[in-house]
Motif scaffolding. Structure first.
Motif, short mmCIF file in Angstrom:
data_model
loop_
_atom_site.label_atom_id
_atom_site.label_comp_id
_atom_site.label_asym_id
_atom_site.label_seq_id
_atom_site.Cartn_x
_atom_site.Cartn_y
_atom_site.Cartn_z
N ARG A 132 -61.29 20.47 -5.86
CA ARG A 132 -60.82 21.21 -7.03
C ARG A 132 -60.25 20.25 -8.09
O ARG A 132 -60.51 20.40 -9.28
CB ARG A 132 -59.76 22.21 -6.60
CG ARG A 132 -59.22 23.01 -7.82
CD ARG A 132 -58.02 23.86 -7.47
NE ARG A 132 -58.40 24.99 -6.64
CZ ARG A 132 -58.00 25.19 -5.41
NH1 ARG A 132 -57.15 24.32 -4.84
NH2 ARG A 132 -58.40 26.24 -4.73
N SER A 135 -63.03 18.50 -9.76
CA SER A 135 -63.74 19.40 -10.67
C SER A 135 -62.95 19.63 -11.95
O SER A 135 -63.52 19.63 -13.06
CB SER A 135 -64.00 20.73 -9.96
OG SER A 135 -64.62 21.66 -10.83
N GLU A 136 -61.63 19.82 -11.85
CA GLU A 136 -60.80 20.03 -13.05
C GLU A 136 -60.79 18.79 -13.94
O GLU A 136 -60.85 18.89 -15.17
CB GLU A 136 -59.38 20.40 -12.62
CG GLU A 136 -59.28 21.78 -11.97
CD GLU A 136 -57.89 22.07 -11.44
OE1 GLU A 136 -57.07 21.12 -11.45
OE2 GLU A 136 -57.64 23.21 -10.97
N THR A 139 -64.10 18.56 -15.71
CA THR A 139 -64.21 19.59 -16.76
C THR A 139 -63.47 19.16 -18.02
O THR A 139 -63.98 19.31 -19.16
CB THR A 139 -63.65 20.91 -16.23
OG1 THR A 139 -64.42 21.32 -15.09
CG2 THR A 139 -63.73 21.99 -17.30
N SER A 166 -69.73 16.48 -14.29
CA SER A 166 -68.93 17.71 -14.27
C SER A 166 -69.59 18.79 -13.41
O SER A 166 -68.93 19.47 -12.60
CB SER A 166 -68.73 18.21 -15.69
OG SER A 166 -68.04 19.43 -15.70
N ASP A 170 -68.24 20.42 -9.88
CA ASP A 170 -68.12 21.87 -9.64
C ASP A 170 -68.84 22.29 -8.35
O ASP A 170 -68.32 23.13 -7.58
CB ASP A 170 -68.71 22.64 -10.84
CG ASP A 170 -67.85 22.50 -12.09
OD1 ASP A 170 -66.67 22.12 -11.94
OD2 ASP A 170 -68.36 22.78 -13.19
N GLU A 174 -67.28 24.00 -4.94
CA GLU A 174 -67.75 25.24 -4.32
C GLU A 174 -68.11 25.02 -2.84
O GLU A 174 -67.83 25.86 -1.98
CB GLU A 174 -68.97 25.76 -5.08
CG GLU A 174 -68.63 26.31 -6.46
CD GLU A 174 -69.85 26.89 -7.15
OE1 GLU A 174 -70.92 26.94 -6.49
OE2 GLU A 174 -69.75 27.28 -8.32
#
Length: 432
Positions: A132, A135-136, A139, A166, A170, A174
């Protein structure tokens, strides 16, 4: 001549001494019962054979070499007792291997049923949080470069690389999120069911092999006596091949052939007197257990089986043995008046059966002399048995103490019993 005279003199002395001893001892105490008169069906004697109530010719369910054969002809065997043992070394190794495989399958199932361990869930959560964060980060980086790309501050290659990283971040997030969810929920129900099925299949395989091991031990199905051996140690037996023969003799059947004009008088359950010439000093009583409704068309006779309770002697052998000659007295005619006495009144073992009648003294009805009366024996009725001889209804015959009496001996009546009185001591039936 002198020698013969000496023998006669010695015998005379012995007789006088015996009479003197009897006189010194006084009258013998006896128990008596009356002779009764009843209406009975006339009987007829039929020759038969003593047969076991059960006979089993035991074979092997599997093929193999005989490793042990611990019984001999004539031995008594208990139900489920081994008669023979076949070699089982190879199949036992197979059983051990399949049991180990079964334990592996059970542990796999246990692992699935227990679900994920706390450490595994904690690790999956940590990987998800790291994904996570990545991913952040990607982003935010993508948004910043897109802003710069709008002002023509970065080229196409740079923006494409950032967008790719990016998207990859993500996807990784997931994936980690799904892995964490799976760790929390544990294995799927379908997977657990599949593991259970594998355990059941392996258990069935183990049971099959153990069943084969059991079949390599050949056992007797009931208590009885071994009457035939069909194999020996070291011999190879095939599936279905005979190993031994066992018969049950705690009860026996006397099989007789009854003529068609007599069989209508025979009824199931009626009591029948049986004589066995090999055991002349005993009268047996049984009951009609079977009337086969199919005649031998050549002789017009019907098989009838009389069932007797056998007695096991002190040495462990049956008193009545299979194949003995027997004679059964079956009622075959109309009712007629007959004299009956207690079975215990019969004294057997001599040329003919006899009973002792007590002729009372004139001055004392409790004392008298024992008079031997030869009789012919007829049909039985419970504890009573039909007799024909020099007897009258109401006379008293000795039913206890008669085995040691002599004709003309003085007796004293210690007890008057009913004609159908049970004996004080009965033969003990021991099943093995």
């Amino acid at each position: 001549m002198r020698f013969a005279t000496g023998i006669v003199a010695a015998l005379a002395v012995l007789i006088i001494n015996a009479q003197t001893v009897c006189a010194q001892r006084g009258p013998a105490p006896v128990a008596v019962a009356e002779v009764v008169q009843k209406d009975l069906a006339s009987g007829q004697t039929f020759v038969g054979t003593v047969l076991p109530i059960k006979r089993s010719v035991i074979g092997s369910a599997v093929g193999g070499r005989v490793a042990e054969f611990p019984v001999n002809e004539g031995d008594f065997v208990k139900a489920k007792q081994p008669l023979a043992q076949l070699l089982t070394n190879t199949i036992k190794l197979e059983v051990a291997a399949e049991k180990a495989e079964l334990q592996l399958r059970k542990h796999e199932l246990e692992e699935m049923e227990n679900g994920s361990r706390p450490d595994e869930i904690k690790r999956a959560r940590a990987l998800m949080q790291a994904a996570r964060a990545e991913s952040e980060y990607q982003t935010k980086r993508r948004k910043r470069l897109e802003s710069l790309y709008a002002r023509k501050a970065v080229n196409d290659d740079d923006i494409q690389q950032v967008v790719s990283e990016s998207i990859r971040a993500d996807e990784m997030f997931e994936e980690a999120q799904s892995a964490y969810q799976l760790a929390v929920e544990g294995p799927r129900k379908e997977k657990i069911d599949q593991a259970r099925a594998r355990v059941a299949m392996q258990q069935a395989l183990v049971d099959e092999l153990e069943s084969k091991v059991v079949k390599h031990t050949i056992i007797t199905p009931f208590d009885g006596y071994v009457v035939a051996e069909h194999t020996e140690v070291g011999q190879w037996v095939n599936s279905g091949e005979l190993v031994a023969e066992v018969i049950a003799l705690d009860q026996v059947d006397v099989s007789v052939q009854v003529l068609e004009n007599h069989v209508p008088h025979v009824r199931l359950g009626m009591e029948v007197r049986v004589e066995v010439p090999a055991i002349p000093n005993q009268v047996f009583t049984g009951k009609v257990a079977l009337i086969v409704p199919q005649a031998d068309v050549r002789a017009r006779t019907f098989p009838v089986k009389v069932r007797l309770k056998n007695t096991i002697t002190k040495d462990g052998g049956p008193l009545l043995k299979s194949g003995m000659l027997a004679r059964a007295v079956l009622p075959t005619g109309p009712q007629q008046s007959a004299l009956l006495v207690s079975k215990d009144a019969l004294v057997l073992g001599g040329p003919t059966p006899m009973v002792y009648v007590v002729d009372p003294a004139a001055d004392n009805k409790k004392q008298g002399k024992a008079r031997a009366v030869p009789v012919q024996v007829g049909v039985a009725q419970g504890r009573l048995i039909q007799v024909k001889g020099d007897l009258k209804p109401g006379q008293q015959v000795v039913i206890r103490g008669n085995e040691r009496l002599r004709p003309g001996q003085d007796v004293v009546i210690s007890e008057v019993l009913s004609p159908d009185a049970e004996p004080k001591s009965k033969a003990i039936d021991i099943k093995g």
